[in-house]
Design an enzyme around this catalytic site. Structure first.
Site, PDB file in Angstrom:
ATOM      1  N   SER A  38      43.568  71.295  40.545  1.00 27.11           N
ATOM      2  CA  SER A  38      44.721  72.054  41.019  1.00 27.11           C
ATOM      3  C   SER A  38      44.390  72.625  42.384  1.00 27.11           C
ATOM      4  CB  SER A  38      45.020  73.178  40.033  1.00 27.11           C
ATOM      5  OG  SER A  38      45.700  74.234  40.688  1.00 27.11           O
TER       6      SER A  38
ATOM      7  N   LYS B 123      40.927  74.171  37.011  1.00 26.98           N
ATOM      8  CA  LYS B 123      41.742  73.162  36.344  1.00 26.98           C
ATOM      9  C   LYS B 123      41.168  71.746  36.439  1.00 26.98           C
ATOM     10  CE  LYS B 123      45.335  73.413  34.635  1.00 26.98           C
ATOM     11  NZ  LYS B 123      46.668  73.626  35.224  1.00 26.98           N
TER      12      LYS B 123
ATOM     13  N   HIS C 220      52.641  66.451  10.718  1.00 28.29           N
ATOM     14  CA  HIS C 220      53.395  67.568  11.321  1.00 28.29           C
ATOM     15  C   HIS C 220      52.546  68.309  12.354  1.00 28.29           C
ATOM     16  CE1 HIS C 220      56.110  67.069   7.798  1.00 28.29           C
ATOM     17  NE2 HIS C 220      54.961  66.878   7.173  1.00 28.29           N
TER      18      HIS C 220
ATOM     19  N   GLU D  58      49.254  61.700  31.462  1.00 37.24           N
ATOM     20  CA  GLU D  58      50.579  62.274  31.734  1.00 37.24           C
ATOM     21  C   GLU D  58      51.467  61.263  32.450  1.00 37.24           C
ATOM     22  OE1 GLU D  58      50.275  66.933  32.596  1.00 37.24           O
ATOM     23  OE2 GLU D  58      48.807  65.767  33.704  1.00 37.24           O
TER      24      GLU D  58
END
Ligand code: ARG
Length: 462
Positions: free
Chosen positions: A281, A287, A160, A294
């Site tokens: 970024s 970043k 979970h 992704e």
């Protein structure tokens, strides 16, 4: 002989194809990628025709040599594909006839584009499966190396997505390995089923020539010949099966990606992905984004969509061949490209995943991950498991309020929850104690991880 249509099939047509329909129906812009398989198949067909006496030996030799020359021209970028010639098959056949004359026109004896394209596609998917199986082997090797490096590294295991019990990072990597090994065996299953020769089915009913299908099959490395001509020219199960297996590969890589994305955030901080697999970024200087995982996660949607496209493509088709089937290629090719790229980037990235061992350990120490061990300890001292579960639950509540781990409670504190607790409890409820106690085939103890790696390497023959 006059005809209003110059196509290879133009004999019965009074007018030429509309330019719009030509554009609409051509497939050479995407099926030219089958040229190798098409040439291999045609060469085998010509040899077979010569063997059974339908074609003269000299004609067959001219065809084989002519096709070799075309292959070379294609590979060196000197072949001009023409949309007017519709597809890969007719482009190559037309060029062959231009090059060698009448012998070229005899190649299509006892054959149809329907069994030709089925043959090309089976050969193509077979080649692709062999490439992907090798790529999966490379990725497996990378996972085994990483698992070995991190065989002792403690991290939280989750259910979970809540901290459940301590596991070793190596064990987690070996779980990933299991997924791709099943993926590879699914691909190889698909290969077994597809490895039968369609040629001889011709348009749909077979052919009047005394062909020897088994001979052709042998030349092309097929294990045998397909059973039923109607089924053969319409069957695309093998491409669908392949896309299903490919979809599962990406589902697995997507799950890994999700984990890596989480693990590389500062909130987890379990891993650092190599800079060259990340991007920054344009506005936030701090970043470092995990774009590669992704994208793999994102591309999974495309590949699942491709499988869907093929299933729907087939569902309304009566026997035998229908032109609908030309539409099988873009989703199939896109699947091949996507899956093979994703496997490649993973095979290159995995060896360079830096594991932040201290953070992994700290996270495992935080979530009462050895609570089950305390319960198992009490069971071994004679308490029924349900009672032990309850007692430990209370201890966890107490420690949570105090803001410490179970292993940081004093003996007196622990004994409040069960008088069965003795000093030896501390060996059991540390992270290492918990890991080492799970010491059997398939479990997470470092010794078992090492044993699993040794078995895996032996199976690889390395
Ligand atoms: N380009 C076609 C395909 O991909 C080849 C077979 C065409 N056969 C036909 N009878 N029109 O399916």
């Amino acid at each position: 002989m006059s005809s209003g249509n110059a196509k290879l099939w133009g004999g019965r047509f009074a007018e030429s194809t509309s330019a719009l329909v030509e554009k609409f129906s051509e497939s050479v812009s995407f099926d030219s990628r089958l040229y190798r398989q098409d040439i291999r198949g045609s060469q085998a067909h010509a040899r077979m025709l010569a063997k059974v006496g339908v074609l003269g030996t000299e004609d067959a030799e001219r065809i084989v040599a002519g096709l070799d020359a075309i292959l070379e021209r294609i590979e060196s970028g000197q072949f001009e594909w023409s949309e007017k010639l519709e597809d890969v098959h007719m482009n190559i056949e037309a060029r062959l006839t231009e090059d060698i004359g009448d012998a070229g026109k005899r190649l299509h004896t006892g054959r149809s584009r329907n069994d030709q394209v089925a043959t090309d596609l089976r050969l193509y998917v077979r080649d692709v499966i062999d490439d992907l199986a090798e790529l999966i082997g490379r990725l497996e090797g990378a996972l085994l190396d990483l698992a070995e490096r991190e065989a002792d590294t403690v991290m939280p295991g989750f259910t979970h997505l809540q901290i459940a019990q301590p596991v070793t990072f190596g064990h987690h990597m070996l779980a990933w390995r299991e997924q791709i090994l099943r993926d590879r065996s699914r691909l190889l299953d698909c290969r077994k089923r597809l490895n039968l020769l369609p040629l001889g089915s011709a348009a749909l009913a077979g052919t009047v020539y005394p062909i020897d299908r088994h001979y052709t099959a042998g030349l092309l490395g097929f294990d045998g010949v397909t059973e039923n001509s109607l089924d053969t020219v319409s069957d695309r199960d093998f491409a669908i099966e392949f896309c299903a297996a490919a979809g599962l590969i990406l589902v697995h890589l997507s799950r890994w990606s999700e984990e890596l994305i989480l693990w590389s955030t500062p909130m987890f901080g379990f891993v650092d992905l190599p800079d060259r697999f990340c991007t920054g970024s344009s506005i936030m200087p701090q970043k470092k984004n995990p774009d590669v995982p992704e994208l793999v996660r994102g591309k999974t949607g495309r590949v699942i969509g491709n499988l869907q496209a093929l299933l729907v493509l087939m569902k309304g088709q009566p026997l035998a061949y229908n032109r609908d089937n030309q539409e099988d290629k873009p989703p199939l090719f896109d699947t091949v490209d996507t899956v093979s790229m994703c496997l490649q980037v993973y095979a290159e990235m995995v060896p360079h995943i830096a594991v932040k061992r201290d953070n992994c350990r700290a996270a495992a120490a935080k979530g009462f991950s050895t609570a089950t061990d305390l319960a198992d300890y009490l069971v071994k001292k004679g308490l029924p498991f349900r009672d032990a579960h309850h007692a430990v639950g209370s201890a966890v509540g107490y420690a949570a309020q105090k803001g410490c781990d179970l292993s940081e409670l004093s003996l007196e504190e622990l004994r409040q929850f069960s008088p069965l607790v003795e000093k030896d409890v501390y060996e059991r409820i540390t992270l290492e104690g918990s890991l080492n106690a799970r010491n059997h085939y398939g479990a997470t103890a470092p010794a078992q991880v090492r044993a699993a790696i040794a078995r895996a390497r032996a199976a690889r023959g390395a």
